[in-house]
Design a protein around this motif. Structure first.
Motif, short mmCIF file in Angstrom:
data_model
loop_
_atom_site.label_atom_id
_atom_site.label_comp_id
_atom_site.label_asym_id
_atom_site.label_seq_id
_atom_site.Cartn_x
_atom_site.Cartn_y
_atom_site.Cartn_z
N UNK A 134 41.91 103.45 -57.85
CA UNK A 134 42.80 102.70 -58.59
C UNK A 134 44.19 103.29 -58.23
N UNK A 135 44.56 104.06 -57.80
CA UNK A 135 46.06 104.49 -57.48
C UNK A 135 46.11 103.80 -56.16
N UNK A 136 45.54 103.38 -55.20
CA UNK A 136 45.68 102.63 -54.17
C UNK A 136 45.70 101.20 -54.45
N UNK A 137 45.13 100.74 -55.22
CA UNK A 137 45.09 99.24 -55.69
C UNK A 137 46.18 99.03 -56.52
N UNK A 138 46.93 99.92 -57.23
CA UNK A 138 48.13 99.79 -58.00
C UNK A 138 49.33 99.73 -57.07
N UNK A 139 49.31 100.63 -55.73
CA UNK A 139 50.27 100.45 -54.87
C UNK A 139 50.21 99.17 -54.26
N UNK A 140 48.99 98.63 -53.71
CA UNK A 140 49.01 97.30 -52.89
C UNK A 140 49.36 96.32 -53.81
N UNK A 141 49.10 96.44 -55.16
CA UNK A 141 49.43 95.13 -56.05
C UNK A 141 51.04 95.22 -56.18
N UNK A 142 51.77 96.26 -56.15
CA UNK A 142 53.21 96.22 -56.08
C UNK A 142 53.78 95.44 -54.83
N UNK A 143 52.92 95.12 -53.71
CA UNK A 143 53.39 94.14 -52.70
C UNK A 143 52.67 93.12 -52.55
N UNK A 144 52.24 92.57 -53.63
CA UNK A 144 51.54 91.35 -53.97
C UNK A 144 50.16 91.21 -53.24
N UNK A 145 49.54 92.11 -52.88
CA UNK A 145 48.05 92.11 -52.63
C UNK A 145 47.10 91.73 -53.61
N UNK A 146 46.14 90.66 -53.76
CA UNK A 146 45.42 90.42 -54.82
C UNK A 146 44.03 90.39 -54.16
N UNK A 147 42.96 90.79 -55.03
CA UNK A 147 41.63 90.49 -54.53
C UNK A 147 41.23 89.22 -54.06
N UNK A 148 40.47 88.79 -52.98
CA UNK A 148 40.26 87.34 -52.55
C UNK A 148 38.70 87.12 -52.89
N UNK A 149 38.13 88.05 -53.44
CA UNK A 149 36.65 87.67 -53.88
C UNK A 149 35.77 88.24 -52.71
N UNK A 150 35.85 89.10 -51.56
CA UNK A 150 35.22 89.40 -50.63
C UNK A 150 35.11 91.02 -51.12
N UNK A 151 33.86 91.39 -50.77
CA UNK A 151 33.20 92.75 -51.00
C UNK A 151 32.46 93.10 -50.02
N UNK A 152 32.31 94.59 -49.71
CA UNK A 152 31.29 95.07 -48.85
C UNK A 152 31.16 96.62 -49.27
N UNK A 153 30.12 97.04 -48.53
CA UNK A 153 29.81 98.37 -48.59
C UNK A 153 30.33 99.28 -47.45
N UNK A 154 31.28 100.47 -47.91
CA UNK A 154 31.96 101.20 -46.99
C UNK A 154 30.87 101.99 -46.13
N UNK A 155 30.80 101.90 -44.78
CA UNK A 155 29.68 102.33 -43.95
C UNK A 155 29.49 103.83 -44.01
N UNK A 156 30.62 104.30 -44.05
CA UNK A 156 30.59 105.94 -44.01
C UNK A 156 30.20 106.74 -45.26
#
Length: 170
Positions: A134-156
């Motif tokens: 949530x912290x990172x998503x709030x940071x990115x939202x302040x710059x206009x980043x929005x979800x585009x519908x793609x998802x994946x599993x983090x390999x690590x």
């Protein structure tokens, strides 16, 4: 706080690697299994960053305060996705010393990275973020980043990631 943002050089690989490991261990505690975080290796990260700093397809920026690297941002152009779209660059990493979170360093790094991509003719920038960060998503939202519908599993870690996107040029 006097912070300079500049392009990273080969000598920055070691401090970037140390900061990368430390920020992961703080930022992702509770989101990624402890055994993954506790097993991170500065030496392996340093090797990775030496390769990245020698690559023509990546731009790495560092935030420096009193000659110490306190943050970094890496951008790949084009994106590293398996099916990259034309004109889409990717922020592969942006991290700031946890002791300096919310001081404007991350914003300074993001501002430079986005301005350089726009100047280089990349109309859109994307990134992947853990869906529960949530912290990172709030940071990115302040710059206009929005979800585009793609998802994946983090390999690590096996955790879910979502792709965010921002178009920076008309």
């Amino acid at each position: 706080m006097a912070v300079e943002v500049r392009r990273a050089v080969a000598d920055d690989a070691t401090p970037i690697a140390a900061l990368h490991v430390r920020t992961w261990q703080v930022a992702y505690r509770g989101l990624i299994p402890d055994e993954v975080l506790d097993g991170l290796s500065i030496a392996k990260r340093e090797e990775m960053w030496r390769r990245a700093l020698g690559s023509d397809s990546a731009a790495v920026y560092v935030a420096v305060e009193d000659e110490a690297v306190v943050g970094f941002c890496a951008v790949a152009a084009p994106s590293r996705d398996d099916d990259p779209e034309d004109g889409v660059a990717e922020i592969g990493a942006i991290y700031v010393d946890p002791d300096l979170w919310r001081t404007g360093i991350g914003a300074a790094l993001m501002d430079v990275a986005l301005a350089d991509r726009k100047a280089d003719g990349w109309p859109c920038v994307m990134l992947w973020v853990l869906s529960e960060n949530r912290r990172a998503r709030r940071f990115y939202a302040r710059f206009g980043f929005e979800p585009d519908g793609a998802e994946m599993t983090h390999e690590g870690s096996g955790e879910n990631e979502v792709r965010l996107r921002r178009c920076i040029a008309a």
